[in-house]
Scaffold this active site. Structure first.
Site, mmCIF file in Angstrom:
data_model
loop_
_atom_site.group_PDB
_atom_site.id
_atom_site.type_symbol
_atom_site.label_atom_id
_atom_site.label_comp_id
_atom_site.label_asym_id
_atom_site.label_seq_id
_atom_site.Cartn_x
_atom_site.Cartn_y
_atom_site.Cartn_z
ATOM 1 N N LYS A 11 0.898 -1.385 0.103
ATOM 2 C CA LYS A 11 0.102 0.024 -0.015
ATOM 3 C C LYS A 11 1.042 1.225 0.105
ATOM 4 C CE LYS A 11 -3.876 -2.277 2.218
ATOM 5 N NZ LYS A 11 -4.718 -2.182 3.326
ATOM 6 N N TYR A 51 -12.537 -1.857 -3.219
ATOM 7 C CA TYR A 51 -13.027 -2.139 -1.807
ATOM 8 C C TYR A 51 -14.538 -1.734 -1.784
ATOM 9 C CZ TYR A 51 -8.260 -1.976 -0.187
ATOM 10 O OH TYR A 51 -6.903 -2.230 0.295
ATOM 11 N N ASN A 114 -2.000 0.288 6.699
ATOM 12 C CA ASN A 114 -1.571 -0.749 7.200
ATOM 13 C C ASN A 114 -0.518 -1.788 6.305
ATOM 14 O OD1 ASN A 114 -3.493 -1.680 5.686
ATOM 15 N ND2 ASN A 114 -4.584 -2.830 7.366
ATOM 16 N N HIS A 117 -1.911 -5.418 1.762
ATOM 17 C CA HIS A 117 -3.210 -6.161 1.581
ATOM 18 C C HIS A 117 -3.199 -7.496 1.560
ATOM 19 C CE1 HIS A 117 -7.316 -6.968 -0.056
ATOM 20 N NE2 HIS A 117 -6.494 -7.925 -0.930
ATOM 21 N N GLU A 128 -9.471 -10.431 -7.418
ATOM 22 C CA GLU A 128 -8.675 -9.440 -7.098
ATOM 23 C C GLU A 128 -7.500 -9.526 -8.260
ATOM 24 O OE1 GLU A 128 -10.028 -8.817 -2.528
ATOM 25 O OE2 GLU A 128 -7.804 -9.585 -3.056
HETATM 26 P P1 IDP Z 1 -7.938 -6.517 6.003
HETATM 27 O O1 IDP Z 1 -6.891 -5.712 4.937
HETATM 28 O O2 IDP Z 1 -7.016 -7.108 7.125
HETATM 29 O O3 IDP Z 1 -8.820 -7.600 5.286
HETATM 30 P P2 IDP Z 1 -10.504 -5.285 6.070
HETATM 31 O O4 IDP Z 1 -11.377 -5.208 7.385
HETATM 32 O O5 IDP Z 1 -10.606 -5.948 5.065
HETATM 33 O O6 IDP Z 1 -9.042 -5.346 6.595
HETATM 34 O O7 IDP Z 1 -10.196 -3.820 5.615
HETATM 35 C C1 IDP Z 1 -9.668 -3.281 4.428
HETATM 36 C C2 IDP Z 1 -8.614 -2.126 4.748
HETATM 37 O O8 IDP Z 1 -9.540 -1.092 5.315
HETATM 38 C C3 IDP Z 1 -7.706 -2.335 5.859
HETATM 39 O O9 IDP Z 1 -6.380 -3.113 5.243
HETATM 40 C C4 IDP Z 1 -7.424 -0.971 6.340
HETATM 41 O O10 IDP Z 1 -6.665 -0.275 5.272
HETATM 42 C C5 IDP Z 1 -8.830 -0.143 6.032
HETATM 43 N N1 IDP Z 1 -9.467 -0.191 7.400
HETATM 44 C C6 IDP Z 1 -10.090 -1.368 7.963
HETATM 45 N N2 IDP Z 1 -10.610 -0.970 9.185
HETATM 46 C C7 IDP Z 1 -10.323 0.445 9.338
HETATM 47 C C8 IDP Z 1 -10.709 1.135 10.430
HETATM 48 O O11 IDP Z 1 -11.517 0.950 11.387
HETATM 49 N N3 IDP Z 1 -10.341 2.585 10.013
HETATM 50 C C9 IDP Z 1 -9.524 2.963 9.159
HETATM 51 N N4 IDP Z 1 -9.277 2.126 8.051
HETATM 52 C C10 IDP Z 1 -9.620 0.758 8.179
HETATM 53 MG MG MG Z 2 -9.934 -7.599 3.873
#
Ligand code: IDP
Ligand code: MG
Length: 139
Positions: A11, A51, A114, A117, A128
């Site tokens: 990312k 997304y 984070n 992905h 994807e």
């Molecule tokens: P994942 O990437 O671990 O599968 P997901 O729940 O699918 O997590 O969420 C997709 C992406 O959305 C996350 O990787 C992160 O970048 C963002 N995200 C998830 N939860 C939050 C939040 O509570 N605040 C801000 N961004 C979030």
């Molecule tokens: Mg996810």
């Protein structure tokens, strides 16, 4: 493509912070083979579509803005049990909850930024991967 492939993106924060090389090293050290890879930048439409499943979540706008804020590296990876093993390698969504030794523990800035992905199912890995790569770009 099925159970032995997954899809990843490094990312914008990971690239901006100079972690791309180290993250790719962790991925290949863990036994994943790179089947496709590109350095690119998502358009707003692409990020919204990628997304789409999160469209109703409060962080959707922030997520789209962040994922279009700079370049990414997209890749298709291959390994036995790829989806589950890659999720284990990247760690929890929130790096403060991620296990030691995971990519997010080492390189993520925050729950939003984070670093990486990882697909959450074989079906989504396939969707994807095809979203980002044509058949001729996969080796
Ligand atoms: P994942 O990437 O671990 O599968 P997901 O729940 O699918 O997590 O969420 C997709 C992406 O959305 C996350 O990787 C992160 O970048 C963002 N995200 C998830 N939860 C939050 C939040 O509570 N605040 C801000 N961004 C979030
Ligand atoms: Mg996810």
């Amino acid at each position: 493509m099925a159970t032995n492939r997954t899809f990843t993106m490094l990312k914008p924060d990971a690239l901006e912070n100079g972690h791309a090389g180290n993250i790719i090293q962790m991925i290949t050290d863990a036994g994943f083979a790179i089947k496709a890879m590109k350095y690119t930048r998502l358009t707003e439409d692409q990020a919204k579509k990628f997304y789409e499943v999160h469209a109703e979540r409060p962080f959707y706008g922030e997520l789209v803005e962040y994922m279009t804020s700079g370049p990414i590296v997209a890749a298709i990876l291959e390994k036995d049990n790829a989806v589950a093993d890659f999720r284990a390698l990247i760690g929890s969504t929130d790096p403060s909850e991620a296990d030691a030794g995971t990519i997010r523990k080492a390189y993520a800035e925050s729950k939003a930024k984070n670093a990486v992905h990882g697909s959450d199912s074989d079906e989504n890995a396939s969707i994807e991967g095809e979203f980002h790569f044509s058949a001729a770009e996969v080796f």
